[in-house]
Design a protein around this motif. Sequence first.
Motif, PDB file in Angstrom:
ATOM      1  N   ALA A   1       0.830  -1.453   0.016  1.00 58.03           N
ATOM      2  CA  ALA A   1      -0.119   0.170   0.129  1.00 58.03           C
ATOM      3  C   ALA A   1       0.650   1.172  -0.204  1.00 58.03           C
ATOM      4  CB  ALA A   1      -1.155   0.178   1.192  1.00 58.03           C
ATOM      5  N   LEU A   2       1.717   1.315   0.603  1.00 58.68           N
ATOM      6  CA  LEU A   2       2.971   2.260   1.261  1.00 58.68           C
ATOM      7  C   LEU A   2       3.271   2.606  -0.563  1.00 58.68           C
ATOM      8  CD1 LEU A   2       4.414   4.169   2.694  1.00 58.68           C
ATOM      9  CD2 LEU A   2       6.029   2.624   2.835  1.00 58.68           C
ATOM     10  N   ILE A   3       3.650   1.141  -0.564  1.00 54.34           N
ATOM     11  CA  ILE A   3       4.077   1.654  -2.568  1.00 54.34           C
ATOM     12  C   ILE A   3       3.450   1.983  -3.690  1.00 54.34           C
ATOM     13  CG2 ILE A   3       5.400   0.569  -4.650  1.00 54.34           C
ATOM     14  CD1 ILE A   3       7.604   0.712  -2.256  1.00 54.34           C
ATOM     15  N   LEU A   4       2.143   1.977  -3.467  1.00 49.95           N
ATOM     16  CA  LEU A   4       1.610   3.093  -4.218  1.00 49.95           C
ATOM     17  C   LEU A   4       1.413   4.753  -4.445  1.00 49.95           C
ATOM     18  CD1 LEU A   4      -1.453  -0.061  -3.947  1.00 49.95           C
ATOM     19  CD2 LEU A   4      -0.315   0.535  -5.952  1.00 49.95           C
ATOM     20  N   ARG A   5       1.887   4.501  -2.789  1.00 45.80           N
ATOM     21  CA  ARG A   5       1.693   6.245  -3.283  1.00 45.80           C
ATOM     22  C   ARG A   5       2.697   6.507  -2.984  1.00 45.80           C
ATOM     23  NH1 ARG A   5      -0.662   4.457   1.437  1.00 45.80           N
ATOM     24  NH2 ARG A   5       1.129   4.750   2.981  1.00 45.80           N
ATOM     25  N   VAL A   6       4.089   6.239  -3.555  1.00 48.80           N
ATOM     26  CA  VAL A   6       5.783   6.062  -3.599  1.00 48.80           C
ATOM     27  C   VAL A   6       6.324   5.669  -4.751  1.00 48.80           C
ATOM     28  CG1 VAL A   6       6.355   6.645  -0.950  1.00 48.80           C
ATOM     29  CG2 VAL A   6       6.620   4.704  -1.924  1.00 48.80           C
ATOM     30  N   ALA A   7       4.869   4.982  -5.702  1.00 50.35           N
ATOM     31  CA  ALA A   7       5.037   4.547  -7.338  1.00 50.35           C
ATOM     32  C   ALA A   7       5.944   5.682  -7.879  1.00 50.35           C
ATOM     33  CB  ALA A   7       4.398   3.944  -7.505  1.00 50.35           C
TER      34      ALA A   7
END
Lengths: 120, 132
Positions: free
Chosen positions: B86-92
């Motif tokens: 979920a975090l990766i989706l925000r920082v991708a």
Amino acid sequence: MGLGIGGGGFFVIYLTLCRDYGQIVAQGTNLLFFLISAFASLMVHMKKRKLFSRELIPIILISVPATALGAYLANILSPKIAKISLGILLILSGVITLTKVIRAYIKEKNEKNCKKDFTK
Amino acid sequence: MNENQKNKPRGAKKTIFIIALSFLAGIINGFVGTGGGIVMVFLLFRLYGGGEENTKIVFARTLLTVFPMSFAALTVYLRNSAVDTALILRVALPAVLGGIAGALFMDRIDKRLLNLIFALLVIYSGISMVRG
């Protein structure tokens, strides 16, 4: 990260120190973060220069299974061991690189001084 | 024979050097989730030598070798539910833009500055990690 390396450690630090993530989840999340940013960076590098060489084949064939083994160990051993190992590794690597940069600077300065003396 | 060629490992020494450092890079990358590139840079510099253009190629080739390593490690971490997707989706998006900017910027900065930035960043990171 696009410079080639170095970005990964900072994301782990950000997640563990600023976001209170556990060490192992921070490492796993960092790997995914790395793969996304490295993919974009690799595309740019590949357009600019030929990257693949035959010497990379054994390197990849050995390092990939070793990585899977390392990841397995990280998930069964104490996270503190992984954290301190990473810290020591980064410090060592930085000091070695910094020493090389300083040596190269001193060498270049000495060569310039020699040239100046010679032209006088 | 220049300095770079003199330092290059050859024959059996080269084979052992490649096996040992490739294995070490893999173990480190899997165990701490990063850092394999540091060993890989050392290995590739020894294989290809230094110099302005070689430094850029070595850094780019490091990325090429660390990519499959990280993919292998990620599969293990995913199996252990140790990834916050979920975090990766925000920082991708920032990660992709950062990666492209770094690759484009690399040609515009000199080798010494590149190494100096790398050294200072990793020392700072290392101290932060050990201090916890």
